[in-house]
Design an enzyme around this catalytic site. Structure first.
Site, PDB file in Angstrom:
ATOM      1  CG  ASN A   1      -2.211   0.791   0.939  1.00 50.17           C
ATOM      2  OD1 ASN A   1      -2.364   1.432  -0.095  1.00 50.17           O
ATOM      3  ND2 ASN A   1      -3.126   0.772   1.891  1.00 50.17           N
TER       4      ASN A   1
ATOM      5  CG  HIS B   1      -6.552   1.329   7.549  1.00 50.65           C
ATOM      6  ND1 HIS B   1      -5.400   2.047   7.773  1.00 50.65           N
ATOM      7  CD2 HIS B   1      -6.275   0.503   6.502  1.00 50.65           C
ATOM      8  CE1 HIS B   1      -4.460   1.661   6.929  1.00 50.65           C
ATOM      9  NE2 HIS B   1      -4.966   0.730   6.140  1.00 50.65           N
TER      10      HIS B   1
END
Length: 511
Positions: free
Chosen positions: A347, A378
């Site tokens: 990521n 998140h």
């Protein structure tokens, strides 16, 4: 399969395909949009290139296609994303430039958090078939990235900026079509990645490739010969990435679906299977879960490349490199021999975003603030926080153990190879143990899993930190000034403005 998996507020056109294949309709809609985007991206590069269309047309087409994808996939839920973009555009053009980055961060992250909370409390941990949080997370990154870079370009003096901040600073507030195109373009609206605003505008206006080619030609022969150099074709890079996607899809269909994550907390399995069996299943089920992310991120990268976006220059062999907006390095992930190496290759664009908007800006407590922002971005599932908190003692312990024993294995190639294999296995097992709650989500499931593992990684890491705490002194006066590795992202490492693939196991560093 539960009938709810085939329901969505988005388009129902592909429902027969969804039922025939046995895949949830939202996944079928997503894949259809990405494959259509891939085809359109080639057309966009060839027939709507800057030579054939002005920037306004390119902006408009990219924006309208992106909005169409959102409506196709999420129906009326797409209004959440459009509203956030509209509100933040008003902030961008109306707010005082000295505070625009703060307002954008509060509004974008605040609305994202409200939506994340609703998934946990209102829908009781359900992952909706019309889950729009993924695109909203990407839009949040873009909104805040643009706001901070605009603040840098107008509100700050040049000497107050780092070299990277100078490179990406924005000197003029974007127009409405530029803002919408950057945030909602069809290339990245569904799964990202987030890229720098100036890079995207250069791509739309036709400077994206020429600037990097001009720099390369100037370095190679001392003159500017770009005008005689054709734009490099992304076809080879796109084909390579599509082959990776095919491999990941095949792996998903044959392996991943046969190793469900939730079986790790199945009562019968937990109570009857031996510890080594449970450990092995956890390891292989986590390994099998990765190709799903590999597929989505690699396909998104291929879509951008097909449109001519993502060219980062010529590599050391004089070949075109298309890794400007890549989000992962699969080889670096699978061969990682430390937490840091793994995180640096996973990521990537999110790690760069965290560095841009938080780590480089915080006057103090940078690690804690970056951790909090990463966790909030998140979501609010408890499993996410179990993962981030668990990573802290494991990372500290890994660094302490590395400093203590690594030098004993450097005298011969055989010992070094043994050390690499050992640290690879330890890293992969530690990653498995750490990220399992991230996939289980709920507190009850996480505690069941950690009890079944006897909290062994927690115990080993804490005891290692205690035992080795006083063993080593700083190696030099600058050692204490180096940024510690992040437990939540690669943002705390030194990142360039583009993805540079890592083809080593990073064992030459003593981290």
């Amino acid at each position: 399969m539960d009938d709810s998996a085939f329901k969505t507020t988005g388009s129902q056109w592909l429902l027969p395909v969804s039922e025939y294949l046995g895949f949830p309709l939202d996944q079928v809609n997503f894949l259809a949009c990405q494959l259509f985007a891939l085809a359109v991206a080639f057309w966009f590069r060839l027939y709507l290139s800057p030579r054939h269309a002005n920037p306004l047309v390119r902006h408009a087409v990219a924006t309208l296609l992106g909005i169409a994808f959102l409506i196709f996939c999420f129906g009326w839920f797409s209004a959440h994303i459009l509203m956030v973009v509209a509100v933040n555009y008003l902030i961008t053009v109306k707010a005082d430039i000295s505070s625009v980055h703060r307002y954008s961060m509060v509004i974008a992250m605040g609305y994202l958090t409200v939506c994340q909370v609703s998934r946990v409390i209102i829908f009781n941990y359900g992952i909706l078939s019309t889950d729009f949080s993924g695109p909203l997370m990407i839009v949040t990154q873009k909104i805040t990235t643009l706001a901070f870079q605009l603040h840098d370009g107008i509100s700050k003096k040049s000497e107050q900026l780092t070299p990277q901040q100078k490179l990406h600073a924005i000197n003029v507030r974007p127009s409405l079509i530029e803002y919408l195109s950057y945030n909602l373009n069809f290339l990245s609206v569904l799964v990202g990645p987030c890229s720098n605003y100036k890079d995207y505008i250069d791509f739309i206006e036709g400077r994206h490739t020429s600037q990097r080619l001009r720099q390369h030609v100037g370095m190679c022969n001392g003159q500017n010969g770009y005008d005689k150099t054709p734009d490099p074709s992304p076809l080879t890079a796109v084909c390579h990435k599509l082959l990776v996607c095919c491999g990941c899809m095949l792996f998903f269909l044959t392996v991943t679906r046969s190793l469900p994550i939730m079986y790790n907390v199945d009562p019968h399995f937990v109570s009857h299977a031996p510890f080594l069996t449970r450990l092995a299943y956890a390891f292989f089920s986590i390994q099998a879960a990765r190709p799903k992310f590999y597929f989505a991120w690699t396909l998104a990268d291929a879509v951008n490349n097909a449109a001519g976006y993502g060219f980062s220059g010529m590599d050391e062999h004089g070949k075109p490199s298309w890794d400007l907006v890549c989000n992962l390095n699969i080889f670096g992930i699978e061969t990682a021999t430390s937490f840091k190496t793994f995180i640096d290759n996973w990521n990537i664009r999110t790690g760069i975003w965290l560095k841009i908007v938080c780590y480089d800006r915080a006057p103090k407590h940078r690690l804690a603030l970056t951790f909090i922002l990463s966790a909030l971005w998140h979501g609010v599932y408890p499993g996410y926080y179990f993962t981030f908190i668990t990573a802290i003692p494991i990372t500290i312990a890994a660094r302490a153990i590395r400093r203590s024993i690594r030098h004993y294995f450097l005298d011969s190639r055989g010992l070094k190879l043994f050390y690499d294999i050992l640290t690879w296995a330890a890293t992969q097992l530690a990653i498995c143990y750490t990220v399992m709650p991230f996939l289980l989500l709920a507190v009850d499931s996480t505690l069941v899993y950690y009890r079944s593992m006897y909290f062994h990684m927690h115990i080993i890491s804490i005891l290692s930190v205690i035992a080795l705490h006083h063993k080593h002194k700083p190696r030099d006066p600058t050692a204490t000034t180096k940024a510690p590795p992040s437990s939540s992202s690669s943002s705390l490492s030194s990142c360039s403005h583009q993805c540079q693939p890592v083809h080593s196991n990073n064992n030459d560093k003593v981290d």
